[in-house]
Design a protein around this motif. Structure first.
Motif, PDB file in Angstrom:
ATOM      1  N   ASP A   1      14.328  -2.438   2.150  1.00 38.25           N
ATOM      2  CA  ASP A   1      13.109  -3.263   1.632  1.00 38.25           C
ATOM      3  C   ASP A   1      11.838  -2.071   1.029  1.00 38.25           C
ATOM      4  O   ASP A   1      11.299  -2.378   0.017  1.00 38.25           O
ATOM      5  CB  ASP A   1      12.321  -3.926   2.885  1.00 38.25           C
ATOM      6  N   LEU A   2      11.944  -0.861   1.634  1.00 33.32           N
ATOM      7  CA  LEU A   2      10.829  -0.098   1.217  1.00 33.32           C
ATOM      8  C   LEU A   2      11.499   1.161   0.421  1.00 33.32           C
ATOM      9  O   LEU A   2      10.798   2.058   0.108  1.00 33.32           O
ATOM     10  CB  LEU A   2      10.414   0.854   2.625  1.00 33.32           C
ATOM     11  N   SER A   3      13.035   0.840  -0.161  1.00 30.17           N
ATOM     12  CA  SER A   3      13.432   2.031  -0.822  1.00 30.17           C
ATOM     13  C   SER A   3      13.681   3.175  -0.413  1.00 30.17           C
ATOM     14  O   SER A   3      13.335   4.303  -0.956  1.00 30.17           O
ATOM     15  CB  SER A   3      12.996   1.843  -2.473  1.00 30.17           C
ATOM     16  N   LEU A   4      13.905   3.498   0.910  1.00 30.77           N
ATOM     17  CA  LEU A   4      14.067   4.578   1.518  1.00 30.77           C
ATOM     18  C   LEU A   4      15.382   4.858   2.310  1.00 30.77           C
ATOM     19  O   LEU A   4      16.005   3.824   2.296  1.00 30.77           O
ATOM     20  CB  LEU A   4      12.786   4.875   2.894  1.00 30.77           C
ATOM     21  N   LYS A   5      15.600   6.147   2.611  1.00 32.11           N
ATOM     22  CA  LYS A   5      17.068   6.322   3.388  1.00 32.11           C
ATOM     23  C   LYS A   5      16.925   5.646   4.757  1.00 32.11           C
ATOM     24  O   LYS A   5      15.820   5.970   5.375  1.00 32.11           O
ATOM     25  CB  LYS A   5      17.207   7.806   3.312  1.00 32.11           C
ATOM     26  N   ALA A   6      17.776   5.315   5.298  1.00 33.12           N
ATOM     27  CA  ALA A   6      18.084   4.655   6.429  1.00 33.12           C
ATOM     28  C   ALA A   6      17.753   5.698   7.482  1.00 33.12           C
ATOM     29  O   ALA A   6      17.341   5.463   8.560  1.00 33.12           O
ATOM     30  CB  ALA A   6      19.385   3.930   6.718  1.00 33.12           C
TER      31      ALA A   6
ATOM     32  N   TYR B   1       0.768  -1.275  -0.098  1.00 39.22           N
ATOM     33  CA  TYR B   1       0.075   0.020   0.006  1.00 39.22           C
ATOM     34  C   TYR B   1       0.905   1.396  -0.023  1.00 39.22           C
ATOM     35  O   TYR B   1       0.410   2.474  -0.523  1.00 39.22           O
ATOM     36  CB  TYR B   1      -0.807   0.022   1.248  1.00 39.22           C
ATOM     37  N   TYR B   2       2.103   1.350   0.697  1.00 37.61           N
ATOM     38  CA  TYR B   2       2.973   2.621   0.749  1.00 37.61           C
ATOM     39  C   TYR B   2       3.763   2.449  -0.616  1.00 37.61           C
ATOM     40  O   TYR B   2       3.795   3.670  -0.921  1.00 37.61           O
ATOM     41  CB  TYR B   2       3.720   2.116   1.961  1.00 37.61           C
ATOM     42  N   CYS B   3       4.309   1.243  -1.016  1.00 34.54           N
ATOM     43  CA  CYS B   3       5.133   1.219  -2.264  1.00 34.54           C
ATOM     44  C   CYS B   3       4.664   1.414  -3.439  1.00 34.54           C
ATOM     45  O   CYS B   3       5.157   1.859  -4.618  1.00 34.54           O
ATOM     46  CB  CYS B   3       6.203   0.465  -2.039  1.00 34.54           C
TER      47      CYS B   3
END
Length: 422
Positions: A362-367, A284-286
């Motif tokens: 997993d979410l392709s975000l910055k740590a 739902y987020y990605c």
């Protein structure tokens, strides 16, 4: 006679089968539908509609302003102008169903887009009457010659009124005292910030990690029981499981769920449902785009056709808009809310310890963004030790971090002032 009774009964049965819809005759004010993008007003706030009190065109007569005054904010919305709703290609009605008559009476309703305005502190203005000298100076500046005007300006520029300065100092000190007295304490600010954070229902006085967050505020038992986990227990390989999951790119979910599926003995179905629900949240987020939110079929396809109860729960919790007209969007605050709820579930699934770097991948975000989300949930951030690095599969030379939930919950402190400029 028997045939007539049979015909009457058939007609009566046919009438009961269909619900009648009638337009109600309303002489007073009609209902108002209000949308609250990214905000949720308290239930006890009273909203007051305003309209023009004089005869005007039909278009202006239909214009409304909706206002509600709370302690610290003012809610205001209109159904016209730049701040009103746009691109409306249909009319809206509110209906009341009568079970005894088997009919619905509808009335037209106006759609109002609400906005929130924070109240700003206003200083009191003290008006003083002009003296005769000030009145003469005003007349001279208005009607005097050039020489008179120049002298008056020079006198006004060089004059020092001690009484006026003393009054101004007194007023300034009184204003400062009033503002300082009305300023909230740091404890009040901390509680206010915690209440406005987009996080699940929590208990700041919890003594155990299990009591810190309420699982039912994230996902209900009915939603979990609706997840078809029988299908996932039938998979025979990691690839087949990834193809079945709504979001098959998460190592966090894949490793845990496949270990559960391939293990011998009795399977923990509650744990499996939680893992699959986190996969729904990640998808739902990605994967869900803005246009997918208003199209039920496209949204269901992106999430790989979950139960209707799952889609309804995700839309109600994480979409801005109006359910009645099925117009939804996602604000940055709602995106952070999805991450907060998702991270709480991940903490619950891994003994309240997670690795931000893995979830960020997993979410392709910055740590750093995932770390800030976990810190806002009350987690303590530490550098991984050798054991953590081996367990998570990190590079031994890496400086990966670990987030651990701590009770009682402590949220980030409010920073006072700004940093020094260099």
């Amino acid at each position: 006679m028997g045939k007539r009774k049979h015909a009457d009964a058939a007609t009566e049965g046919k009438d009961k089968k269909y619900t009648k819809i009638k337009l109600a005759n309303v002489s007073g004010e009609t209902p108002v539908l209000a949308t609250f993008p990214g905000i949720t007003p308290a239930r006890d706030i009273e909203f007051t509609p305003y309209k023009r009190n004089y005869e005007t065109s039909e278009e202006k007569a239909n214009q409304r302003v909706l206002v509600a005054d709370a302690d610290k904010v003012v809610f205001q919305g209109t159904n016209f102008g730049a701040s009103g709703p746009h691109n409306l290609n249909c009319s809206y009605y509110v209906g009341v169903y009568s079970k005894s008559k088997n009919e619905v009476q509808v009335v037209p309703a106006r759609l109002v887009a609400m906005r929130r305005h924070v109240k700003a502190s206003e200083t009191e203005r003290v008006s003083a009457s002009k003296s005769k000298l000030q009145q003469r100076q005003a007349l001279g500046l208005a009607f005097g010659s050039r020489r008179v005007k120049t002298e008056l300006r020079n006198n006004e520029r060089n004059a020092v009124d001690a009484n006026k300065i003393e009054d101004q100092v007194t007023d300034a000190m009184a204003s400062v005292e009033r503002n300082v007295a009305s300023m909230p304490t740091s404890e009040q600010l901390r509680k206010e910030v915690a209440a406005n954070l987009p996080i699940p229902v929590h208990n700041v006085d919890a003594t155990t990690l299990e009591e810190a967050y309420d699982l039912n505020s994230i996902v209900t038992s009915d939603e979990l029981n609706a997840i078809p986990i029988k299908d996932v227990f039938k998979v025979t390989s990691m690839e087949e499981m990834q193809a079945w999951l709504p979001f098959g790119f998460s190592k966090f979910i894949n490793n845990k769920l496949y270990s559960l599926i391939s293990a011998t003995g009795k399977k923990d179905r509650h744990l499996a449902r939680l893992l699959v629900y986190v996969s729904y949240l990640m998808a739902y987020y990605c994967k869900v785009k803005r246009n997918d939110l208003t199209d039920h079929e496209r949204l269901s396809k992106v999430l790989k056709h979950p139960p209707a109860l799952i889609i309804e729960g995700l839309t109600n919790r994480y979409a801005d808009g109006c359910v009645l007209i099925s117009v939804f969007s996602r604000s940055p605050q709602m995106a952070d809310k999805i991450l907060c709820y998702m991270m709480v579930l991940c903490l619950m699934l891994q003994d309240f310890k997670v690795y931000p770097d893995l979830l960020a991948t997993d979410l392709s975000l910055k740590a750093s963004h995932v770390t800030n989300i976990l810190r806002s949930l009350g987690c303590k951030i530490d550098v991984c030790n050798a054991e953590d690095i081996i367990r998570a599969g990190f590079d031994p030379k890496s400086k990966a971090k670990k987030a651990t939930l701590v009770v009682p919950l402590k949220f980030p402190e409010i920073k006072k002032g700004g940093g020094s400029r260099r």
